[in-house]
Design a protein around this motif. Structure first.
Motif, PDB file in Angstrom:
ATOM      1  N   PRO A   5     -26.644 -27.372 -15.352  1.00 55.53           N
ATOM      2  CA  PRO A   5     -25.320 -27.914 -15.686  1.00 55.53           C
ATOM      3  C   PRO A   5     -24.269 -26.828 -15.943  1.00 55.53           C
ATOM      4  O   PRO A   5     -23.091 -27.017 -15.646  1.00 55.53           O
ATOM      5  CB  PRO A   5     -25.576 -28.739 -16.954  1.00 55.53           C
ATOM      6  CG  PRO A   5     -27.036 -29.048 -16.924  1.00 55.53           C
ATOM      7  CD  PRO A   5     -27.690 -27.896 -16.226  1.00 55.53           C
ATOM      8  N   GLN A   6     -24.690 -25.688 -16.472  1.00 57.92           N
ATOM      9  CA  GLN A   6     -23.753 -24.600 -16.711  1.00 57.92           C
ATOM     10  C   GLN A   6     -23.204 -24.056 -15.391  1.00 57.92           C
ATOM     11  O   GLN A   6     -22.025 -23.717 -15.293  1.00 57.92           O
ATOM     12  CB  GLN A   6     -24.434 -23.483 -17.500  1.00 57.92           C
ATOM     13  CG  GLN A   6     -23.475 -22.414 -17.974  1.00 57.92           C
ATOM     14  CD  GLN A   6     -24.171 -21.361 -18.801  1.00 57.92           C
ATOM     15  OE1 GLN A   6     -25.246 -20.890 -18.433  1.00 57.92           O
ATOM     16  NE2 GLN A   6     -23.558 -20.991 -19.909  1.00 57.92           N
ATOM     17  N   HIS A   7     -24.042 -24.001 -14.357  1.00 60.49           N
ATOM     18  CA  HIS A   7     -23.581 -23.548 -13.047  1.00 60.49           C
ATOM     19  C   HIS A   7     -22.559 -24.530 -12.468  1.00 60.49           C
ATOM     20  O   HIS A   7     -21.570 -24.115 -11.866  1.00 60.49           O
ATOM     21  CB  HIS A   7     -24.752 -23.397 -12.081  1.00 60.49           C
ATOM     22  CG  HIS A   7     -25.728 -22.341 -12.505  1.00 60.49           C
ATOM     23  ND1 HIS A   7     -26.954 -22.181 -11.888  1.00 60.49           N
ATOM     24  CD2 HIS A   7     -25.682 -21.393 -13.487  1.00 60.49           C
ATOM     25  CE1 HIS A   7     -27.607 -21.182 -12.467  1.00 60.49           C
ATOM     26  NE2 HIS A   7     -26.855 -20.692 -13.432  1.00 60.49           N
ATOM     27  N   THR A   9     -20.576 -26.433 -14.234  1.00 58.87           N
ATOM     28  CA  THR A   9     -19.359 -26.255 -15.023  1.00 58.87           C
ATOM     29  C   THR A   9     -18.548 -25.068 -14.513  1.00 58.87           C
ATOM     30  O   THR A   9     -17.329 -25.155 -14.335  1.00 58.87           O
ATOM     31  CB  THR A   9     -19.697 -26.061 -16.516  1.00 58.87           C
ATOM     32  OG1 THR A   9     -20.368 -27.229 -16.975  1.00 58.87           O
ATOM     33  CG2 THR A   9     -18.443 -25.829 -17.346  1.00 58.87           C
ATOM     34  N   LEU A  10     -19.225 -23.949 -14.259  1.00 59.87           N
ATOM     35  CA  LEU A  10     -18.538 -22.779 -13.719  1.00 59.87           C
ATOM     36  C   LEU A  10     -17.929 -23.076 -12.357  1.00 59.87           C
ATOM     37  O   LEU A  10     -16.794 -22.674 -12.068  1.00 59.87           O
ATOM     38  CB  LEU A  10     -19.502 -21.597 -13.619  1.00 59.87           C
ATOM     39  CG  LEU A  10     -19.934 -20.946 -14.928  1.00 59.87           C
ATOM     40  CD1 LEU A  10     -21.046 -19.933 -14.674  1.00 59.87           C
ATOM     41  CD2 LEU A  10     -18.757 -20.280 -15.615  1.00 59.87           C
ATOM     42  N   ARG A  12     -16.967 -26.004 -11.187  1.00 61.11           N
ATOM     43  CA  ARG A  12     -15.803 -26.892 -11.353  1.00 61.11           C
ATOM     44  C   ARG A  12     -14.562 -26.090 -11.746  1.00 61.11           C
ATOM     45  O   ARG A  12     -13.472 -26.326 -11.234  1.00 61.11           O
ATOM     46  CB  ARG A  12     -16.097 -27.972 -12.394  1.00 61.11           C
ATOM     47  CG  ARG A  12     -17.083 -29.011 -11.925  1.00 61.11           C
ATOM     48  CD  ARG A  12     -17.126 -30.225 -12.821  1.00 61.11           C
ATOM     49  NE  ARG A  12     -17.364 -29.905 -14.207  1.00 61.11           N
ATOM     50  CZ  ARG A  12     -18.375 -30.373 -14.939  1.00 61.11           C
ATOM     51  NH1 ARG A  12     -19.257 -31.179 -14.392  1.00 61.11           N
ATOM     52  NH2 ARG A  12     -18.497 -30.052 -16.202  1.00 61.11           N
ATOM     53  N   GLN A  13     -14.739 -25.135 -12.665  1.00 60.99           N
ATOM     54  CA  GLN A  13     -13.606 -24.303 -13.095  1.00 60.99           C
ATOM     55  C   GLN A  13     -13.033 -23.518 -11.914  1.00 60.99           C
ATOM     56  O   GLN A  13     -11.813 -23.468 -11.724  1.00 60.99           O
ATOM     57  CB  GLN A  13     -14.040 -23.323 -14.195  1.00 60.99           C
ATOM     58  CG  GLN A  13     -14.367 -23.994 -15.503  1.00 60.99           C
ATOM     59  CD  GLN A  13     -15.040 -23.038 -16.492  1.00 60.99           C
ATOM     60  OE1 GLN A  13     -15.403 -21.912 -16.158  1.00 60.99           O
ATOM     61  NE2 GLN A  13     -15.210 -23.498 -17.721  1.00 60.99           N
ATOM     62  N   TRP A  53     -18.030 -33.994 -11.336  1.00 61.82           N
ATOM     63  CA  TRP A  53     -17.128 -33.703 -12.462  1.00 61.82           C
ATOM     64  C   TRP A  53     -17.461 -34.555 -13.689  1.00 61.82           C
ATOM     65  O   TRP A  53     -16.852 -34.386 -14.728  1.00 61.82           O
ATOM     66  CB  TRP A  53     -15.679 -33.924 -12.043  1.00 61.82           C
ATOM     67  CG  TRP A  53     -14.950 -32.654 -11.693  1.00 61.82           C
ATOM     68  CD1 TRP A  53     -13.981 -32.042 -12.433  1.00 61.82           C
ATOM     69  CD2 TRP A  53     -15.109 -31.842 -10.525  1.00 61.82           C
ATOM     70  NE1 TRP A  53     -13.550 -30.905 -11.807  1.00 61.82           N
ATOM     71  CE2 TRP A  53     -14.224 -30.754 -10.624  1.00 61.82           C
ATOM     72  CE3 TRP A  53     -15.928 -31.913  -9.407  1.00 61.82           C
ATOM     73  CZ2 TRP A  53     -14.128 -29.761  -9.658  1.00 61.82           C
ATOM     74  CZ3 TRP A  53     -15.828 -30.929  -8.451  1.00 61.82           C
ATOM     75  CH2 TRP A  53     -14.956 -29.865  -8.573  1.00 61.82           C
ATOM     76  N   CYS A  87     -23.091 -16.675 -11.309  1.00 58.26           N
ATOM     77  CA  CYS A  87     -23.621 -17.332 -12.510  1.00 58.26           C
ATOM     78  C   CYS A  87     -24.644 -16.475 -13.249  1.00 58.26           C
ATOM     79  O   CYS A  87     -24.595 -16.365 -14.471  1.00 58.26           O
ATOM     80  CB  CYS A  87     -24.258 -18.675 -12.152  1.00 58.26           C
ATOM     81  SG  CYS A  87     -23.106 -19.850 -11.443  1.00 58.26           S
ATOM     82  N   VAL A  92     -21.129 -17.062 -19.517  1.00 56.57           N
ATOM     83  CA  VAL A  92     -19.947 -17.913 -19.529  1.00 56.57           C
ATOM     84  C   VAL A  92     -18.768 -17.153 -20.116  1.00 56.57           C
ATOM     85  O   VAL A  92     -17.658 -17.200 -19.608  1.00 56.57           O
ATOM     86  CB  VAL A  92     -20.218 -19.205 -20.337  1.00 56.57           C
ATOM     87  CG1 VAL A  92     -18.944 -20.008 -20.498  1.00 56.57           C
ATOM     88  CG2 VAL A  92     -21.295 -20.031 -19.663  1.00 56.57           C
TER      89      VAL A  92
END
Length: 195
Positions: A5-7, A9-10, A12-13, A53, A87, A92
């Motif tokens: 999920p962190q990947h 999120t990155l 999406r940013q 998203w 990543c 982050v």
């Protein structure tokens, strides 16, 4: 394909920054789908983007082809490269630092020039033509030649530069500069300031 999920999120940013558009509403996903289609000539539906998203439920499993398209949209050749080169290298917290040291194509005017350098002792002077398209003006110690053209969304210090549709000697390919250590210099020379 299960994803970290962190990947996501990155990613999406970076997608929102690359599109220069914050994604919050249903219409934003339609806009983003159109941007991807226009830039890459590949299709990601608004409903798929909504799942990624978290606007609607259901991205526990994502097709690798979907992730590859998003990676290409932000300048990486594929999802695997995005994860390994972005990543896993950057936390982050430091990813925000890296993003702040980026030069985005959207901030350039037609005719602006960009000087880039990478090791060992490679230099190129580029001219921005339009729609993320650059032409090589001069090249020192690099495989690129004067007149070569490629697509690029962003130049980021200390990160490899992945370009699309490099046209060289009649051939078109993906190309990476600064694979070891990334770009050592990114200097915009803006025509509007030089006038």
């Amino acid at each position: 394909m299960p994803v970290n999920p962190q990947h996501i999120t990155l990613m999406r940013q970076l997608v929102e920054e690359s599109a220069n558009h914050t994604v919050n509403t249903s219409n934003d996903f339609i806009f983003l789908s159109g941007e991807i289609q226009g830039r890459l000539k590949e299709t990601l539906s608004a409903s798929t983007l909504k799942r990624l998203w978290g606007y609607v439920e259901g991205y526990a499993s994502v097709r690798p082809s979907t992730l590859d398209i998003l990676a290409r949209f932000v300048g990486f050749p594929d999802w695997e490269t995005f994860v390994s080169d972005y990543c896993e290298v950057e936390s982050v917290q430091s990813s925000h630092r890296v993003m702040s040291e980026s030069l985005y194509t959207k901030d350039l005017d037609i005719g602006d020039q960009v000087k880039i350098c990478w090791n060992p002792n490679r230099r190129c002077l580029l001219k921005y033509l339009s729609n993320s398209l650059f032409e090589v003006i001069t090249s020192e110690n690099a495989k690129l030649k004067s007149g070569d053209r490629f697509l690029c969304q962003r130049f980021t210090m200390n990160q490899p530069l992945y370009v699309e549709l490099l046209t060289q000697d009649g051939n078109t390919e993906l190309f990476v500069m600064g694979n070891k250590g990334g770009l050592t210099e990114v200097r915009p020379m803006l025509s509007r300031r030089m006038a």
